[in-house]
Design an enzyme around this catalytic site. Structure first.
Site, PDB file in Angstrom:
ATOM      1  N   SER A  29       0.833  -1.206   0.000  1.00 38.78           N
ATOM      2  CA  SER A  29       0.000   0.000   0.000  1.00 38.78           C
ATOM      3  C   SER A  29       0.868   1.257   0.000  1.00 38.78           C
ATOM      4  O   SER A  29       0.615   2.201  -0.758  1.00 38.78           O
ATOM      5  CB  SER A  29      -0.904   0.019   1.243  1.00 38.78           C
ATOM      6  OG  SER A  29      -1.724  -1.125   1.275  1.00 38.78           O
TER       7      SER A  29
ATOM      8  N   ARG B 222       0.613   7.944   6.054  1.00 41.48           N
ATOM      9  CA  ARG B 222      -0.291   7.155   6.911  1.00 41.48           C
ATOM     10  C   ARG B 222      -1.710   7.706   6.855  1.00 41.48           C
ATOM     11  O   ARG B 222      -2.676   6.945   6.876  1.00 41.48           O
ATOM     12  CB  ARG B 222       0.219   7.079   8.349  1.00 41.48           C
ATOM     13  CG  ARG B 222      -0.620   6.122   9.204  1.00 41.48           C
ATOM     14  CD  ARG B 222       0.043   5.726  10.493  1.00 41.48           C
ATOM     15  NE  ARG B 222       0.973   4.637  10.312  1.00 41.48           N
ATOM     16  CZ  ARG B 222       0.626   3.340  10.299  1.00 41.48           C
ATOM     17  NH1 ARG B 222      -0.630   2.975  10.458  1.00 41.48           N
ATOM     18  NH2 ARG B 222       1.533   2.416  10.121  1.00 41.48           N
TER      19      ARG B 222
ATOM     20  N   HIS C 242      -3.101   6.442   3.705  1.00 39.87           N
ATOM     21  CA  HIS C 242      -3.358   5.003   3.882  1.00 39.87           C
ATOM     22  C   HIS C 242      -4.681   4.765   4.612  1.00 39.87           C
ATOM     23  O   HIS C 242      -5.413   3.826   4.305  1.00 39.87           O
ATOM     24  CB  HIS C 242      -2.188   4.397   4.668  1.00 39.87           C
ATOM     25  CG  HIS C 242      -2.285   2.930   4.911  1.00 39.87           C
ATOM     26  ND1 HIS C 242      -2.642   2.415   6.127  1.00 39.87           N
ATOM     27  CD2 HIS C 242      -2.095   1.872   4.090  1.00 39.87           C
ATOM     28  CE1 HIS C 242      -2.661   1.091   6.046  1.00 39.87           C
ATOM     29  NE2 HIS C 242      -2.328   0.744   4.820  1.00 39.87           N
TER      30      HIS C 242
END
Lengths: 223, 223
Positions: free
Chosen positions: A15, A40, A43
């Site tokens: 990812s 993050r 994500h």
């Protein structure tokens, strides 16, 4: 351990590779200091807008990591953000996270002062943990309370200002960021309407993992 | 009650007015049956993409509301989504929500079967609550497990399929939706990469408030 147990970590790595490639293609490669936080959050949301929306005071990440190494408490404005913060990550740092929204004293204080629980909870956080990482993913009034407390002398280790919404949200984040800049308080904010408890937790987790990696560089390869 | 106590409700009403106006301007006005869910997800994310991404099997909302009136349990795949579900709203319906991710039996079952906790948790949910509202905001493997169980005869009251991410996520939602359509299982999914625990909780809350409003129409004016 069977191979399947490695799957979540593999998926995370893949990812991050995809996010990195797409950021590069869009010309939105974040500077190294902001990389872990920006990636993050993307994500967590699959929303590349955050590469543009996230704003940092100079060295905010470095200062937050230092604060986590020194045992700074993380205070959130929702139990949902609290639930999203990595418990194994925090444990590695010997850290602690808490939220005062369900505290009966806070409910009573809010009623007495004719204010919201979010405001009363942040006032309690400022009293109990003056050097904390204060995290707001929901209530703009909580963020405005923090801004007021900073004007009155409070010096949190970091303010994460990422409430989401359509009323007073954009303004609360602009005010918080300006006050933090003025008084030299580290801040990370998602400018504009977007944000949320998930974004708040993601930023905390990026900082926690970055702090934990410094203690044990073999732990994760997140960037 | 002081006027300030009304503030959060006022803010919510104003937010929904703004969302409604902007959806109308963008030509994305949702059909009445989907309105409460679509607007609450946008309220939670400030992301109008969800007006395009959310997909519903026919009468999914109506069937979910009926299931909630009949006491269907809500099972989530993360404690974060569980934390975001409205407790006062659920209490009005006499309902219950739970998550098996931190269940020690689930951890043991996952280890023994060489699978992930998300998969083991959904298997336990299917066993314990076969007519539940199954809610997935995080793990595509949990969604694929539900699809498999439906192929094998499971008939949940509703599947909410909104995992977020870059690996196997798009495919898992497409597969879930196709399987639900084929077997007449109600489903609400966020197609594409976007979703999350916050989106999962927002959809549950929209359904809970819709169900509670039918029992007490004076309760909220969310649409």
């Amino acid at each position: 351990m069977t191979p399947q147990h490695h799957l979540p970590a593999d998926i995370e790595r893949t990812s991050i590779r995809i996010i990195t490639e797409e950021l590069d293609m869009m010309g939105l490669t974040p500077p190294p200091e902001h990389e872990a936080v920006v990636k993050r959050v993307i994500h967590t949301t699959a929303d590349f807008d955050y590469a543009r929306n996230l704003r940092f005071t100079p060295h905010a990440v470095e200062q937050a990591v230092k604060a986590l190494h020194a045992g700074a408490v993380i205070v959130t404005d929702t139990n949902m953000a609290l639930a999203g913060i990595t418990k194994p990550g925090l444990a590695k740092l010997g850290g602690m996270a808490c939220c005062y929204m369900a505290d009966p004293e806070v409910a009573a204080a809010a009623k007495e002062a004719g204010t919201t629980r979010a405001v009363a909870a942040m006032k309690k956080a400022a009293q109990e943990h003056p050097g904390a990482i204060l995290t707001v993913g929901n209530a703009p009034t909580a963020l405005l309370t923090i801004a007021e407390q900073i004007e009155n002398g409070l010096r949190p280790a970091l303010v994460i200002g990422v409430p989401v919404g359509f009323v007073n949200v954009v303004e609360s984040k602009e005010r918080l960021f300006a006050v933090c800049e003025k008084h030299g308080v580290p801040a990370i904010a998602a400018m504009g309407r977007k944000g949320g408890s998930n974004v708040a937790a993601a930023i905390c987790n990026a900082l926690i993992y970055s702090a934990a990696e410094m203690l044990d560089p073999s732990a994760r390869g997140w960037k």
